[in-house]
Design a protein around this motif. Sequence first.
Motif, PDB file in Angstrom:
ATOM      1  N   GLU A  81      19.456  -0.016   7.036  1.00 14.73           N
ATOM      2  CA  GLU A  81      18.234   0.075   7.842  1.00 14.73           C
ATOM      3  C   GLU A  81      17.440   1.331   7.497  1.00 14.73           C
ATOM      4  N   GLU A  82      18.144   2.454   7.364  1.00 18.59           N
ATOM      5  CA  GLU A  82      17.449   3.709   7.072  1.00 18.59           C
ATOM      6  C   GLU A  82      16.847   3.704   5.668  1.00 18.59           C
ATOM      7  N   LEU A  83      17.533   3.090   4.722  1.00 20.46           N
ATOM      8  CA  LEU A  83      16.962   2.971   3.379  1.00 20.46           C
ATOM      9  C   LEU A  83      15.696   2.119   3.413  1.00 20.46           C
ATOM     10  N   GLY A  84      15.688   1.117   4.274  1.00 21.75           N
ATOM     11  CA  GLY A  84      14.483   0.313   4.437  1.00 21.75           C
ATOM     12  C   GLY A  84      13.335   1.138   4.984  1.00 21.75           C
ATOM     13  N   ASP A  85      13.636   1.994   5.966  1.00 22.28           N
ATOM     14  CA  ASP A  85      12.593   2.859   6.529  1.00 22.28           C
ATOM     15  C   ASP A  85      12.067   3.836   5.477  1.00 22.28           C
ATOM     16  N   LEU A  86      12.974   4.312   4.623  1.00 19.60           N
ATOM     17  CA  LEU A  86      12.554   5.220   3.555  1.00 19.60           C
ATOM     18  C   LEU A  86      11.705   4.473   2.523  1.00 19.60           C
ATOM     19  N   LEU A  87      12.110   3.243   2.221  1.00 22.72           N
ATOM     20  CA  LEU A  87      11.346   2.422   1.280  1.00 22.72           C
ATOM     21  C   LEU A  87       9.947   2.129   1.827  1.00 22.72           C
ATOM     22  N   LEU A  88       9.853   1.981   3.137  1.00 23.87           N
ATOM     23  CA  LEU A  88       8.542   1.771   3.758  1.00 23.87           C
ATOM     24  C   LEU A  88       7.586   2.895   3.387  1.00 23.87           C
ATOM     25  N   GLN A  89       8.089   4.116   3.353  1.00 26.56           N
ATOM     26  CA  GLN A  89       7.227   5.248   3.022  1.00 26.56           C
ATOM     27  C   GLN A  89       6.709   5.157   1.587  1.00 26.56           C
ATOM     28  N   VAL A  90       7.543   4.682   0.674  1.00 26.67           N
ATOM     29  CA  VAL A  90       7.111   4.502  -0.713  1.00 26.67           C
ATOM     30  C   VAL A  90       5.997   3.457  -0.773  1.00 26.67           C
ATOM     31  N   TYR A  91       6.214   2.340  -0.103  1.00 20.55           N
ATOM     32  CA  TYR A  91       5.196   1.285  -0.075  1.00 20.55           C
ATOM     33  C   TYR A  91       3.913   1.785   0.581  1.00 20.55           C
ATOM     34  N   PHE A  92       4.071   2.551   1.653  1.00 16.83           N
ATOM     35  CA  PHE A  92       2.911   3.044   2.401  1.00 16.83           C
ATOM     36  C   PHE A  92       2.059   3.953   1.516  1.00 16.83           C
ATOM     37  N   HIS A  93       2.702   4.919   0.868  1.00 17.76           N
ATOM     38  CA  HIS A  93       1.956   5.841   0.009  1.00 17.76           C
ATOM     39  C   HIS A  93       1.327   5.103  -1.173  1.00 17.76           C
ATOM     40  N   ALA A  94       2.041   4.133  -1.716  1.00 16.65           N
ATOM     41  CA  ALA A  94       1.496   3.364  -2.835  1.00 16.65           C
ATOM     42  C   ALA A  94       0.279   2.553  -2.393  1.00 16.65           C
ATOM     43  N   ALA A  95       0.327   2.023  -1.167  1.00 13.99           N
ATOM     44  CA  ALA A  95      -0.808   1.251  -0.652  1.00 13.99           C
ATOM     45  C   ALA A  95      -2.032   2.143  -0.465  1.00 13.99           C
ATOM     46  N   VAL A  96      -1.816   3.340   0.058  1.00 15.97           N
ATOM     47  CA  VAL A  96      -2.924   4.285   0.227  1.00 15.97           C
ATOM     48  C   VAL A  96      -3.536   4.626  -1.134  1.00 15.97           C
ATOM     49  N   ALA A  97      -2.678   4.899  -2.106  1.00 14.98           N
ATOM     50  CA  ALA A  97      -3.161   5.251  -3.446  1.00 14.98           C
ATOM     51  C   ALA A  97      -3.906   4.091  -4.090  1.00 14.98           C
ATOM     52  N   GLU A  98      -3.410   2.880  -3.874  1.00 15.19           N
ATOM     53  CA  GLU A  98      -4.060   1.702  -4.456  1.00 15.19           C
ATOM     54  C   GLU A  98      -5.479   1.543  -3.919  1.00 15.19           C
ATOM     55  N   GLU A  99      -5.648   1.790  -2.632  1.00 14.58           N
ATOM     56  CA  GLU A  99      -6.973   1.659  -2.027  1.00 14.58           C
ATOM     57  C   GLU A  99      -7.959   2.679  -2.585  1.00 14.58           C
ATOM     58  N   HIS A 100      -7.435   3.819  -3.037  1.00 12.84           N
ATOM     59  CA  HIS A 100      -8.297   4.853  -3.615  1.00 12.84           C
ATOM     60  C   HIS A 100      -8.456   4.685  -5.128  1.00 12.84           C
ATOM     61  N   GLY A 101      -7.820   3.662  -5.674  1.00 12.58           N
ATOM     62  CA  GLY A 101      -7.921   3.433  -7.107  1.00 12.58           C
ATOM     63  C   GLY A 101      -7.115   4.409  -7.943  1.00 12.58           C
ATOM     64  N   ASP A 102      -6.128   5.053  -7.328  1.00 12.97           N
ATOM     65  CA  ASP A 102      -5.335   6.049  -8.054  1.00 12.97           C
ATOM     66  C   ASP A 102      -4.184   5.396  -8.828  1.00 12.97           C
ATOM     67  N   PHE A 103      -3.375   4.648  -8.138  1.00 11.14           N
ATOM     68  CA  PHE A 103      -2.259   3.915  -8.742  1.00 11.14           C
ATOM     69  C   PHE A 103      -1.762   2.914  -7.719  1.00 11.14           C
ATOM     70  N   ASP A 104      -0.896   2.008  -8.152  1.00 13.39           N
ATOM     71  CA  ASP A 104      -0.321   1.060  -7.208  1.00 13.39           C
ATOM     72  C   ASP A 104       1.196   1.038  -7.362  1.00 13.39           C
ATOM     73  N   LEU A 105       1.836   0.161  -6.630  1.00 15.23           N
ATOM     74  CA  LEU A 105       3.297   0.120  -6.629  1.00 15.23           C
ATOM     75  C   LEU A 105       3.849  -0.220  -8.012  1.00 15.23           C
ATOM     76  N   ASP A 106       3.150  -1.079  -8.746  1.00 21.33           N
ATOM     77  CA  ASP A 106       3.583  -1.402 -10.107  1.00 21.33           C
ATOM     78  C   ASP A 106       3.569  -0.157 -10.990  1.00 21.33           C
ATOM     79  N   ASP A 107       2.548   0.682 -10.814  1.00 19.44           N
ATOM     80  CA  ASP A 107       2.471   1.915 -11.596  1.00 19.44           C
ATOM     81  C   ASP A 107       3.640   2.841 -11.263  1.00 19.44           C
ATOM     82  N   VAL A 108       3.989   2.898  -9.982  1.00 12.50           N
ATOM     83  CA  VAL A 108       5.118   3.732  -9.564  1.00 12.50           C
ATOM     84  C   VAL A 108       6.400   3.250 -10.235  1.00 12.50           C
ATOM     85  N   ALA A 109       6.630   1.934 -10.167  1.00 14.23           N
ATOM     86  CA  ALA A 109       7.852   1.369 -10.746  1.00 14.23           C
ATOM     87  C   ALA A 109       7.861   1.504 -12.267  1.00 14.23           C
ATOM     88  N   SER A 110       6.711   1.271 -12.895  1.00 15.61           N
ATOM     89  CA  SER A 110       6.631   1.378 -14.357  1.00 15.61           C
ATOM     90  C   SER A 110       6.881   2.805 -14.815  1.00 15.61           C
TER      91      SER A 110
END
Length: 220
Positions: A81-110
Amino acid sequence: MAGAGEPGREGSGQEPLLVFRTMMRRLRAECPWKREQTHRSLSRYLLEEAHETLEAVDALAAAEDAGDPRRRDAAASHLREELGDLLLQVYFHAAVAEEHGDFDLDDVASGLAEKMVRRNPHVFGPDPVAHDDATSVDDAWQRIKAEERPRAALLDGVPATLPALLLADKALDRLARAGRPVEDLDPDDLGDRLLGLVAEARAAGADPEQALRDAVRRRV
């Protein structure tokens, strides 16, 4: 049956990680609180979730040490459960960055995958080199990392806000790699004595931060 706006319908037949990516985008679009969050406003939650995950790791280790299967299962479930909550933060920050055109989750993983390939040539390189132990692997990792990011100062890349024992451990590691062992510690200075204990832990192959945390937990 799940309605059109429910996660069960949105994620039907998809991989869970892709499902949650879609959910995160929708949450950013439709939830007022989540929509107004920024990288900076989310920082406190990232820190909190990291600490809660560490606590869950310690709880699992304690359950394993106690040899209690039921307690261990409960602790493992809590860690998930806690790892899921931590993963949420990764998704959240990636979503914010994607909206600003900085990078997205695929870029993070790549970017992460590319880093793992570069820093693990003994596994992914064209001519894999066998390492006899974990120490030689870590030495190679640190050498490659230093080549990627040349340091202007000894502690470049080490956050000054790290817990003191961890900061001392990192500093001693950098000093040792630079051929500058810590000497002439003042036995009357508390800080020097603590630094000496960290050096002692390193020499024994122990993690001083974890050792102190374990000692505290044994007594409370």
